[in-house]
Design a protein around this motif. Structure first.
Motif, PDB file in Angstrom:
ATOM      1  N   HIS A 169      32.043   4.590  10.706  1.00  0.00           N
ATOM      2  CA  HIS A 169      31.218   3.424  10.389  1.00  0.00           C
ATOM      3  C   HIS A 169      30.536   2.912  11.662  1.00  0.00           C
ATOM      4  O   HIS A 169      31.199   2.451  12.594  1.00  0.00           O
ATOM      5  CB  HIS A 169      32.085   2.332   9.770  1.00  0.00           C
ATOM      6  N   LEU A 170      29.214   2.989  11.665  1.00  0.00           N
ATOM      7  CA  LEU A 170      28.469   2.680  12.892  1.00  0.00           C
ATOM      8  C   LEU A 170      28.403   1.190  13.223  1.00  0.00           C
ATOM      9  O   LEU A 170      28.012   0.818  14.324  1.00  0.00           O
ATOM     10  CB  LEU A 170      27.038   3.233  12.807  1.00  0.00           C
ATOM     11  N   LEU A 171      28.768   0.353  12.259  1.00  0.00           N
ATOM     12  CA  LEU A 171      28.636  -1.093  12.480  1.00  0.00           C
ATOM     13  C   LEU A 171      29.991  -1.800  12.537  1.00  0.00           C
ATOM     14  O   LEU A 171      30.168  -2.754  13.297  1.00  0.00           O
ATOM     15  CB  LEU A 171      27.780  -1.713  11.368  1.00  0.00           C
ATOM     16  N   ARG A 172      30.954  -1.326  11.758  1.00  0.00           N
ATOM     17  CA  ARG A 172      32.247  -2.013  11.655  1.00  0.00           C
ATOM     18  C   ARG A 172      32.957  -2.051  13.015  1.00  0.00           C
ATOM     19  O   ARG A 172      32.938  -1.071  13.750  1.00  0.00           O
ATOM     20  CB  ARG A 172      33.121  -1.276  10.633  1.00  0.00           C
ATOM     21  N   ASP A 173      33.581  -3.172  13.314  1.00  0.00           N
ATOM     22  CA  ASP A 173      34.313  -3.341  14.594  1.00  0.00           C
ATOM     23  C   ASP A 173      33.443  -2.985  15.798  1.00  0.00           C
ATOM     24  O   ASP A 173      33.935  -2.397  16.775  1.00  0.00           O
ATOM     25  CB  ASP A 173      35.556  -2.441  14.636  1.00  0.00           C
ATOM     26  N   GLY A 174      32.170  -3.286  15.735  1.00  0.00           N
ATOM     27  CA  GLY A 174      31.284  -2.955  16.865  1.00  0.00           C
ATOM     28  C   GLY A 174      30.906  -1.490  16.920  1.00  0.00           C
ATOM     29  O   GLY A 174      30.224  -1.064  17.847  1.00  0.00           O
ATOM     30  N   GLY A 175      31.361  -0.713  15.924  1.00  0.00           N
ATOM     31  CA  GLY A 175      30.971   0.702  15.883  1.00  0.00           C
ATOM     32  C   GLY A 175      32.150   1.648  16.085  1.00  0.00           C
ATOM     33  O   GLY A 175      32.668   1.759  17.190  1.00  0.00           O
ATOM     34  N   ASP A 178      13.960   5.450  17.250  1.00  0.00           N
ATOM     35  CA  ASP A 178      14.242   4.426  16.239  1.00  0.00           C
ATOM     36  C   ASP A 178      15.732   4.319  15.932  1.00  0.00           C
ATOM     37  O   ASP A 178      16.128   3.665  14.962  1.00  0.00           O
ATOM     38  CB  ASP A 178      13.473   4.760  14.945  1.00  0.00           C
ATOM     39  N   ASN A 179      16.537   4.971  16.749  1.00  0.00           N
ATOM     40  CA  ASN A 179      17.972   4.993  16.534  1.00  0.00           C
ATOM     41  C   ASN A 179      18.575   3.586  16.686  1.00  0.00           C
ATOM     42  O   ASN A 179      18.023   2.733  17.375  1.00  0.00           O
ATOM     43  CB  ASN A 179      18.584   5.933  17.596  1.00  0.00           C
ATOM     44  N   LEU A 180      19.716   3.385  16.047  1.00  0.00           N
ATOM     45  CA  LEU A 180      20.415   2.095  16.092  1.00  0.00           C
ATOM     46  C   LEU A 180      20.659   1.618  17.524  1.00  0.00           C
ATOM     47  O   LEU A 180      20.414   0.452  17.858  1.00  0.00           O
ATOM     48  CB  LEU A 180      21.751   2.239  15.339  1.00  0.00           C
ATOM     49  N   ARG A 181      21.133   2.550  18.382  1.00  0.00           N
ATOM     50  CA  ARG A 181      21.462   2.132  19.757  1.00  0.00           C
ATOM     51  C   ARG A 181      20.215   1.653  20.509  1.00  0.00           C
ATOM     52  O   ARG A 181      20.302   0.778  21.377  1.00  0.00           O
ATOM     53  CB  ARG A 181      22.155   3.269  20.527  1.00  0.00           C
TER      54      ARG A 181
END
Lengths: 216, 216
Positions: B34-40, B111-114
Motif C-alpha cells: 500500500h503506497l499511502l498507508r502508514d506513510g507508504g 507523474d509518479n507519486l513520489r
C-alpha cells in the motif's frame, strides 16, 4: 551497414548509445543536434520527422530511425550480438536491465533539460530549487544503486567482469552528477565502477569531451 | 514455477506487469504494497530489502526478486516466450520497445507519486500547478505517440495485430490520463487501441478495479 547517430555531446542518453556502439566495435557517424541553439534543433520539423518526441538520440540504422536509448541498446544487442552487453542467464539479464532502467527511467528523465525548462518557465522555480531538485533525484537513485551494487553479482563492472547495458547507463549518469557537483563520497562502488569503465577506450571515446560538437 | 507480484492496484508500473503475466497465461499471486498507508508500505525495511529503490512493482520469480517493470517484461518474454509480446523482426522489436520506453521513461516517472509529493513538500507547489504538471507530461508524450501510432506498422494494437510490450505500457498510462481528467479527444488512435486491448480478458483482469487491494 550504415549507422548514423543523431545526438548531442552532453546528452546522457546519446552518451549511452555511443558507449554501446563503441563496445560493439561498430563504425558510426556523428550527426549533431544542438539542444540549445535557435531554441533547440531537436524541435525543428526535419528532426521531429525522425523522432516525434523531439528528443535525442535517434540512431538511423540502414535507413530506419530508432528512438529511445534503452530500445536502441536492445536493438544493437540483437543485431550485433558480439560482444554481448547482457549476461547469458535470465536472472542476470533481468538484473542488468533493472539497473539500466533505474537510471534511464527513474533518475535521468526527471533531470532532463525539458523538465528543468518547464520548472523555470511554468513553475517559476529559481535556480536554487532546480539544483536541489536535480540533486534529489540523483541522490535517491544512487542511494538505491549503491545498495544494489553491493551484491555478489557485481564484479569489475556493474554485473560481472564485462561491461553491460548497466554500465552504459551508469557512466553518463555519473558524468551528470559530477557536472552538477553532487557529492559522490557516499558512492564508492559507483565511483569504482565508473573508473573501471573509463579505463576502456570504448567508454573514453564516448565521453562528451571527445565529441566533435563539444563546446567545453 | 512461483510468481509473486508485489504491487499496488493503482500503480501503473504494476498494471503493466499484471497485463504481461495474464497475456502469457501465467499463474501469479498478488501481494499488496500500500503506497499511502502508514506513510507508504514500500518504504518499510522488509520491502526495501527486496527493492532498494522502494518502488513497486517487484516480481519474485522462483525466489529471485526482479525490479523495474520494463526489465520484468523482458524477463517474462525470455522465460516464457509463448505467446510472444515482441514481434520477430529487429526493426519491429525496436519500435515496440521505443513506444514502451517513451511511456515508461518519459511520461510516467514524471507523474509518479513520489514526484508529486516532492513538488508539494519541497517546491511548495499547489494542487493546480501539480495538476498542470501532470497533464503537461502526458500531453507531451501522447502528442508524440499519436504521431508514431499513425504509421503503417500499427494494426489492431500498437504494433500489428497482437498485443506487445507497447500495449502493456499504453493502457495503464491512459488509465492515469483518464483518472486525472486529461482530454483524450486529440488521441483517437490511442483511444482505439486502448479499447481493443480492454476487450481482451488479459487486460480486463489486470485493471486496477479488478485487484483485491482496490479501494475505489
Amino acid at each position: 551497414m550504415s549507422l548514423r547517430l543523431f545526438g548531442y555531446w552532453r546528452s546522457s542518453a546519446s552518451y549511452r548509445v555511443r558507449i554501446a556502439l563503441n563496445l560493439k566495435g561498430l563504425g558510426w557517424k556523428h550527426q549533431g543536434v544542438h539542444l540549445l541553439r535557435d531554441g533547440g534543433e531537436q524541435l525543428k520539423a526535419d528532426y521531429a520527422h525522425l523522432n516525434p518526441q523531439k528528443l535525442v538520440p535517434t540512431l538511423v540504422a540502414d535507413g530506419v530511425p530508432l528512438t529511445q536509448s534503452l530500445a536502441i541498446l536492445e536493438y544493437l544487442e540483437e543485431a550485433y550480438p558480439d560482444p554481448p552487453l547482457l549476461p547469458e542467464d535470465l536472472a542476470g539479464r533481468a538484473r542488468v536491465r533493472a539497473i539500466a532502467a533505474a537510471i534511464a527511467c527513474d533518475i535521468h528523465p526527471l533531470d532532463n533539460l525539458r523538465v528543468l525548462r518547464y520548472m523555470k518557465n511554468a513553475l517559476d522555480s529559481d535556480e536554487t530549487a532546480r539544483n536541489r531538485w536535480y540533486a534529489h533525484w540523483i541522490t535517491e537513485g544512487f542511494n538505491a544503486l549503491e545498495i544494489t551494487l553491493g551484491a555478489s553479482e557485481t564484479g569489475q563492472f556493474c554485473h560481472g567482469d564485462q561491461p553491460t547495458f548497466a554500465d552504459c547507463c551508469l557512466v553518463p549518469q555519473v558524468y551528470n552528477a559530477r557536472r552538477f557537483h553532487i557529492d559522490m563520497t557516499p558512492y564508492p562502488e559507483i565511483c569504482r565502477i565508473e573508473q573501471a569503465c573509463l579505463g576502456l577506450p570504448a567508454f573514453d571515446l564516448a565521453r562528451p569531451e571527445q565529441q566533435p560538437d563539444c563546446e567545453d
